[in-house]
Enzyme design. Structure first.
Site, short mmCIF file in Angstrom:
data_model
loop_
_atom_site.label_atom_id
_atom_site.label_comp_id
_atom_site.label_asym_id
_atom_site.label_seq_id
_atom_site.Cartn_x
_atom_site.Cartn_y
_atom_site.Cartn_z
N HIS A 20 0.80 -1.22 0.00
CA HIS A 20 0.00 0.00 0.00
C HIS A 20 0.84 1.28 0.00
O HIS A 20 0.46 2.27 -0.59
CB HIS A 20 -0.98 0.01 1.18
N ASP A 21 2.01 1.26 0.65
CA ASP A 21 2.83 2.47 0.78
C ASP A 21 4.03 2.48 -0.14
O ASP A 21 4.97 3.25 0.08
CB ASP A 21 3.31 2.63 2.23
N HIS A 80 -6.07 3.64 -0.11
CA HIS A 80 -6.00 3.33 1.34
C HIS A 80 -6.10 4.58 2.22
O HIS A 80 -6.29 4.45 3.43
CB HIS A 80 -4.76 2.50 1.68
N HIS A 81 -6.00 5.77 1.65
CA HIS A 81 -6.20 6.98 2.46
C HIS A 81 -7.50 7.70 2.14
O HIS A 81 -7.71 8.83 2.60
CB HIS A 81 -5.02 7.94 2.32
N LYS A 138 5.88 5.55 -1.22
CA LYS A 138 6.75 6.33 -0.33
C LYS A 138 8.21 6.29 -0.76
O LYS A 138 9.01 7.11 -0.31
CB LYS A 138 6.63 5.83 1.12
N HIS A 143 2.13 9.89 -2.26
CA HIS A 143 2.56 8.48 -2.26
C HIS A 143 1.45 7.55 -2.75
O HIS A 143 1.72 6.48 -3.28
CB HIS A 143 3.11 8.05 -0.88
N ASP A 173 -4.19 -0.23 7.97
CA ASP A 173 -3.07 0.71 7.97
C ASP A 173 -3.08 1.61 9.20
O ASP A 173 -2.07 1.78 9.88
CB ASP A 173 -3.12 1.55 6.69
P1 C2E Z 1 1.57 6.20 8.59
O1 C2E Z 1 2.51 6.61 9.65
O2 C2E Z 1 1.64 4.80 8.18
O3 C2E Z 1 0.11 6.50 9.07
C1 C2E Z 1 -0.97 5.97 8.40
C2 C2E Z 1 -2.24 6.59 8.86
O4 C2E Z 1 -2.48 6.28 10.23
C3 C2E Z 1 -2.26 8.10 8.80
O5 C2E Z 1 -2.54 8.55 7.50
C4 C2E Z 1 -3.37 8.40 9.80
O6 C2E Z 1 -4.64 8.17 9.20
C5 C2E Z 1 -3.17 7.36 10.86
N1 C2E Z 1 -2.33 7.93 11.94
C6 C2E Z 1 -1.02 7.76 12.11
N2 C2E Z 1 -0.62 8.43 13.22
C7 C2E Z 1 -1.69 9.04 13.73
C8 C2E Z 1 -1.92 9.87 14.87
O7 C2E Z 1 -1.02 10.17 15.64
N3 C2E Z 1 -3.20 10.29 15.09
C9 C2E Z 1 -4.22 9.97 14.26
N4 C2E Z 1 -5.45 10.40 14.54
N5 C2E Z 1 -4.04 9.18 13.18
C10 C2E Z 1 -2.79 8.71 12.91
P2 C2E Z 1 -2.14 10.04 7.09
O8 C2E Z 1 -2.41 10.99 8.16
O9 C2E Z 1 -2.75 10.31 5.76
O10 C2E Z 1 -0.56 9.99 6.90
C11 C2E Z 1 0.03 9.29 5.84
C12 C2E Z 1 1.50 9.14 6.08
O11 C2E Z 1 2.08 10.44 6.16
C13 C2E Z 1 1.83 8.48 7.40
O12 C2E Z 1 1.79 7.09 7.29
C14 C2E Z 1 3.25 9.02 7.63
O13 C2E Z 1 4.17 8.33 6.84
C15 C2E Z 1 3.13 10.44 7.11
N6 C2E Z 1 2.82 11.39 8.21
C16 C2E Z 1 1.60 11.80 8.60
N7 C2E Z 1 1.72 12.72 9.60
C17 C2E Z 1 3.04 12.88 9.83
C18 C2E Z 1 3.80 13.71 10.74
O14 C2E Z 1 3.27 14.50 11.54
N8 C2E Z 1 5.17 13.61 10.67
C19 C2E Z 1 5.78 12.76 9.79
N9 C2E Z 1 7.11 12.70 9.79
N10 C2E Z 1 5.09 11.97 8.93
C20 C2E Z 1 3.74 12.04 8.95
C1 SIN Z 2 4.08 2.88 6.76
O1 SIN Z 2 2.99 3.37 6.96
O2 SIN Z 2 4.15 1.84 6.16
C2 SIN Z 2 5.38 3.56 7.20
C3 SIN Z 2 5.05 4.90 7.76
C4 SIN Z 2 6.18 5.71 8.31
O3 SIN Z 2 7.19 5.20 8.78
O4 SIN Z 2 6.03 6.94 8.35
FE FE Z 3 -0.11 5.35 3.14
FE FE Z 4 1.24 2.31 5.97
#
Ligand code: C2E
Ligand code: SIN
Ligand code: FE
Ligand code: FE
Ligand code: SIN
Ligand code: SIN
Length: 374
Positions: A234-235, A289-290, A238, A263, A318
């Site tokens: 799915h990712d 997936h988003h 990235k 991504h 996810d």
């Molecule tokens: P990811 O880390 O795999 O997170 C996938 C999804 O999990 C996020 O999609 C969000 O829907 C949920 N999620 C993750 N952490 C949190 C959280 O702390 N609170 C809530 N309510 N939901 C959470 P999203 O937001 O579309 O983000 C997609 C990707 O973007 C993330 O994948 C990550 O790689 C990046 N990302 C998002 N926010 C941040 C951030 O603040 N800092 C960094 N470095 N990366 C971020």
């Molecule tokens: C993932 O969602 O597969 C990796 C996300 C991250 O490390 O920010």
């Molecule tokens: Fe994703």
């Molecule tokens: Fe993921």
């Protein structure tokens, strides 16, 4: 089930014909290894009135012979140079005895493991399409009054061996190709994840979580397997996101997040032209997936059932895994807080039916996280 201890009669020619007629089409069409081996074993046993029939496969790498499906027997592995089947595979010759224990080649270990007593034994080599040895077709104990195999039995077993080895060779090749594909898919996914400091376990968890949810939703076993194979990618998009964003320890700016959102589309473009079913499914998942049930997701802002079921399933998988795991930008959440988020997002972020199933079976999902910890 037949009562195997019963004395039976030889089949009449017309009974043999009926049996061959019933099995040969099934054998030609069967693509699953376990089922094919079972069909071959059943046909051999019925045709020559044996008590048991076993298909031994030759594992050249490990120099072992192994059998997965055998009448009354679990998977067994023996060194490829032992026993009568070992002899058959090494010498590529037919073998036939009516008193196995008198034969120094006979490997009593198998009987010891199974608690069975072998008397009469018949075994033939099986070949692939290039004439390389594949394994052996083995029948044990003749169940007629006479209790002995005859030259006609050898000929009959030879006939079905030469018929079914073509299916067997094709099925083994297909398995090989499929396993290779699965491995490539996991490798690709791991490459994508390793850039964002994820381990292979993240990939496995998302696969398992998606599969469990698909199964609970009532999706067929076959399609569930497809989702399981497809979801780890799915990712994959990235890989194109710069490290400065991907590995940023803190919160992303709006601009950075906009770039991060790409991504989904990048992954879709990478995968969408494949003819492989698994990769086509991965393309859908990468793209959707988003998306959110309420239409507030990205990249297209699809709503409700406009989002493919694969996308709705992987959205839950996810987010669940992201919350349960530590990220560079957030600590892992405790399970009760995660549960609370899913209650709030039911019908908002997530498909309400899927989300309810997820909540109703939360313990099972939590167990996947525990099983595949970092
Ligand atoms: P990811 O880390 O795999 O997170 C996938 C999804 O999990 C996020 O999609 C969000 O829907 C949920 N999620 C993750 N952490 C949190 C959280 O702390 N609170 C809530 N309510 N939901 C959470 P999203 O937001 O579309 O983000 C997609 C990707 O973007 C993330 O994948 C990550 O790689 C990046 N990302 C998002 N926010 C941040 C951030 O603040 N800092 C960094 N470095 N990366 C971020
Ligand atoms: C993932 O969602 O597969 C990796 C996300 C991250 O490390 O920010
Ligand atoms: Fe994703
Ligand atoms: Fe993921
Ligand atoms: C052997 O081939 O020697 C042993 C195999 C068996 O008893 O099934
Ligand atoms: C399902 O809802 O069972 C699967 C339908 C689909 O492939 O979209």
């Amino acid at each position: 089930m037949l009562n195997n201890s019963q004395i039976r009669d030889e089949l009449t020619p017309s009974e043999k014909l009926k049996l061959l007629f019933a099995y040969t089409a099934k054998i030609a069409e069967e693509k699953r290894l376990d089922q094919l081996l079972q069909l071959m074993a059943d046909l051999g046993r019925e045709l020559i009135v044996a008590d048991r029939c076993t298909i031994w496969l030759y594992d050249k790498e490990k120099e072992e012979l192994w059998t997965k499906v055998a009448h009354g027997v679990e998977e067994i592995r023996i060194p490829a140079n032992t026993g009568i089947v070992g002899y058959v595979v090494q010498t590529e010759s037919n073998y036939f005895t009516n008193d196995a224990y008198k034969d120094p080649n006979f490997n009593r270990e198998v009987d010891k493991k199974t608690g069975y007593r072998t008397k009469a034994l018949l075994a033939l080599p099986l070949y692939d399409n290039e004439g390389c040895i594949l394994g052996a077709y083995q029948a044990v104990n003749k169940m007629t009054e006479a209790g002995e195999f005859s030259s006609e039995d050898i000929n009959n077993l030879k006939m079905i061996a030469s018929y079914s080895e073509k299916s067997l060779a094709n099925t083994l090749l297909n398995e090989e190709i499929e396993n290779t594909q699965k491995e490539i898919i996991f490798l690709m996914a791991e490459i994508g994840e390793s850039r964002s400091k994820e381990t292979g376990n993240h990939v496995k968890r998302v696969a398992e979580i998606s599969a469990l949810l698909a199964k609970l939703y009532g999706i067929s076993a076959e399609e569930t397997e497809l989702i399981k194979m497809a979801s780890p990618m799915h990712d994959i998009g990235k890989v194109a996101i710069p490290d400065a964003i991907l590995k940023k320890p803190g919160k992303l700016t709006d601009e950075e997040f906009d770039e991060m959102k790409e991504h989904t589309t990048i992954g879709y473009k990478l995968l969408k032209n494949s003819k492989r079913r698994i990769i086509k499914s991965s393309a859908i998942i990468a793209y959707e997936h988003h998306e959110k049930w309420n239409g507030k997701g990205y990249p297209r802002g699809l709503k409700g059932e406009e989002i493919h079921i694969y996308g709705r399933i992987s959205a839950i998988a996810d987010v669940f895994d992201a919350l349960a795991s530590e990220r560079v930008y957030k600590p892992a959440w405790p399970l009760d807080r995660i549960q609370q988020l899913f209650i709030e997002e039911r019908g908002e972020h997530f498909d309400p039916v899927l989300c309810q199933l997820f909540l109703d079976n939360f313990d099972q999902f939590a167990e996947i996280i525990t099983t595949y910890q970092e």
